[in-house]
Design a protein around this motif. Structure first.
Motif, PDB file in Angstrom:
ATOM      1  N   CYS A 147       0.860  -1.186   0.000  1.00 39.03           N
ATOM      2  CA  CYS A 147       0.000   0.000   0.000  1.00 39.03           C
ATOM      3  C   CYS A 147       0.899   1.239   0.000  1.00 39.03           C
ATOM      4  O   CYS A 147       2.001   1.215   0.561  1.00 39.03           O
ATOM      5  N   CYS A 201      -5.754  -3.411   8.353  1.00 37.11           N
ATOM      6  CA  CYS A 201      -4.931  -2.402   9.039  1.00 37.11           C
ATOM      7  C   CYS A 201      -5.000  -2.471  10.555  1.00 37.11           C
ATOM      8  O   CYS A 201      -4.247  -1.782  11.234  1.00 37.11           O
ATOM      9  N   SER A 223       0.573   3.633   1.786  1.00 34.53           N
ATOM     10  CA  SER A 223       0.787   3.973   3.208  1.00 34.53           C
ATOM     11  C   SER A 223       2.052   3.314   3.737  1.00 34.53           C
ATOM     12  O   SER A 223       2.704   3.842   4.650  1.00 34.53           O
ATOM     13  N   HIS A 243      -0.173  -4.277   5.565  1.00 36.96           N
ATOM     14  CA  HIS A 243      -1.493  -4.417   6.172  1.00 36.96           C
ATOM     15  C   HIS A 243      -2.526  -4.871   5.140  1.00 36.96           C
ATOM     16  O   HIS A 243      -3.698  -4.525   5.240  1.00 36.96           O
ATOM     17  N   CYS A 291      -6.883  -3.537   2.413  1.00 36.69           N
ATOM     18  CA  CYS A 291      -6.792  -2.090   2.678  1.00 36.69           C
ATOM     19  C   CYS A 291      -7.403  -1.309   1.520  1.00 36.69           C
ATOM     20  O   CYS A 291      -8.350  -0.549   1.717  1.00 36.69           O
TER      21      CYS A 291
HETATM   22 ZN    ZN Z   1      -3.134   0.690   3.135  1.00 32.50          ZN
END
Ligand code: ZN
Ligand code: NAP
Length: 348
Positions: free
Chosen positions: A42, A90, A44, A64, A159
């Motif tokens: 991801c 997550c 993130s 995640h 996610c």
């Molecule tokens: Zn994510």
């Protein structure tokens, strides 16, 4: 007894990923031990590996978007058994008592939900994510992957899927809703498919037209390049909802003006720097500017079942452990089609 598992970890902002081993806790009575098969990358993960949100804990094992198989369950676990195909997103813990946990919106837990990685368990230990071969997670935070979804395709849904499903559901997207998705990366390409499956008339707003064919295949009716000024002129007051999945700051006013009266611009993209907008962009058409964060566990299971029913399927590129650094570079160049997924077997 706690036991070790192979993992990929980064030691600092600019350190490369290295093979290492980490400890997973002894199985508690509500714990599920999962052999990780696949883990999505991801954006993130990149923000946090590079400390762009300013809250990074090192060494860090990101990940995640976890899909795997249950290998052991604690005595009090009822809903899962050995051999089940499962996912972890997550969140790995929350207080389970506050009004939000009771409502199945664990992401808003008033005690602070425990994040799958770059977080701390309630006992203070740092959490390590899915760039690893095994993880131990409390049963509430483990969802079942429907039979028709292969695990490597399930991973990104944990996610990218839930983060786009929740705002579409919350803002009542349905038949004929005019939805625009900004950014066709990992989140965006799933968001397009979900919105189309919900009955929306979907428009993609991408930097260029290079992915137009894919966007239309994912279910979009229209596809525009945001690098063209004419796009913003042509699409004034067009959308009921705009889902912004972009990892960088945008000119918010230009996008607000694309909303109809009472339309909402929902940010799920999480750039590190603040955005700016002009109040008049909202006032003139009673528009809303909003945000949305991942989703709770009941919605996560509902999303997976929805994807199975409607054939929503991420487009993935399967990679080995040694390709993670290159994959990060490609994500940063918007050169992802459309989610990198790590084959955990290569982490040994
Ligand atoms: Zn994510
Ligand atoms: P991604 O795969 O990198 O996709 C982002 C897309 O945004 C890119 O593919 C690109 O699409 C577009 N983009 C990138 N830079 C841009 C720029 N400078 N200007 C305009 N468009 C640009 O990332 P992702 O994994 O989908 O994640 C997207 C964001 O959501 C990240 O910030 C991530 O941290 C955040 N996120 C938030 C949540 C939440 O709960 N709210 C959950 C997960 C992720 P085009 O090439 O089509 O323009």
């Amino acid at each position: 007894m706690a036991s070790a598992t192979h993992a990929l970890s980064t030691a600092s902002v600019d350190a490369p990923f290295e093979h290492t081993t980490i400890e997973r806790r002894e199985l508690g009575e509500r714990d599920v031990s999962i052999d990780v098969k696949y883990c999505g990358i991801c954006h993130s993960d990149i923000h946090q590996a590079k400390n762009e949100w300013g809250n990074s804990i090192y060494p860090m094992v990101p990940g995640h978007e976890i899909a795997g198989v249950v290998t052991a369950v604690g005595n009090a676990v009822e809903k899962l058994s050995v051999g089940d195909r499962v996912g972890v997103g997550c969140l790995v813990d929350s207080c389970e008592e506050c009004e939000y946990c009771e409502a199945g919106e664990e992401q808003f837990c008033t005690k602070g939900a425990v994040l799958t990685y770059n977080g701390r368990d309630y006992d203070g230990e740092p959490t390590y994510g899915g760039y690893s071969q095994r993880i131990v997670v409390k049963d509430r935070f483990v969802v079942k992957v429907p039979d028709s979804i292969e695990l490597e395709y399930a991973a990104p849904l944990l996610c990218a899927g839930i983060t786009t499903y929740v705002p579409l559901k919350h803002w009542h997207v349905g038949d004929g809703t005019r939805v625009a998705v900004i950014g066709m990366g990992g989140l965006g390409h799933v968001g397009v498919q979900l919105a189309a499956a919900m009955g929306a008339e979907v428009t993609v707003l991408s930097q260029t037209l290079s992915k137009k064919e894919d966007g239309l295949r994912f279910g979009a009716k229209h596809y525009y390049a945001t690098s063209e000024r004419a796009t913003f002129k042509e699409l004034q007051s067009s959308f009921d909802m705009i889902l912004n999945t972009v990892s960088a700051n945008l000119d918010v006013d230009s996008y607000l003006r694309l909303l109809r009266v009472d339309g909402t611009l929902v940010n799920v993209g999480a750039p590190s720097a603040p955005d700016k907008f002009h109040a008049f962009s909202l006032i003139g058409a009673r528009r809303s500017l909003a945000g949305s964060s991942i989703g709770g566990l009941p919605d996560t299971q509902e999303m997976l079942d929805f994807c199975a029913e409607h054939g929503v399927k991420p487009a993935i590129e399967l990679i080995g452990a040694d390709d993670v650094g290159d994959a990060y570079e490609r994500v940063l160049r918007s050169d992802v089609r459309y989610r990198f997924v790590i084959d955990a077997a290569t982490i040994a």
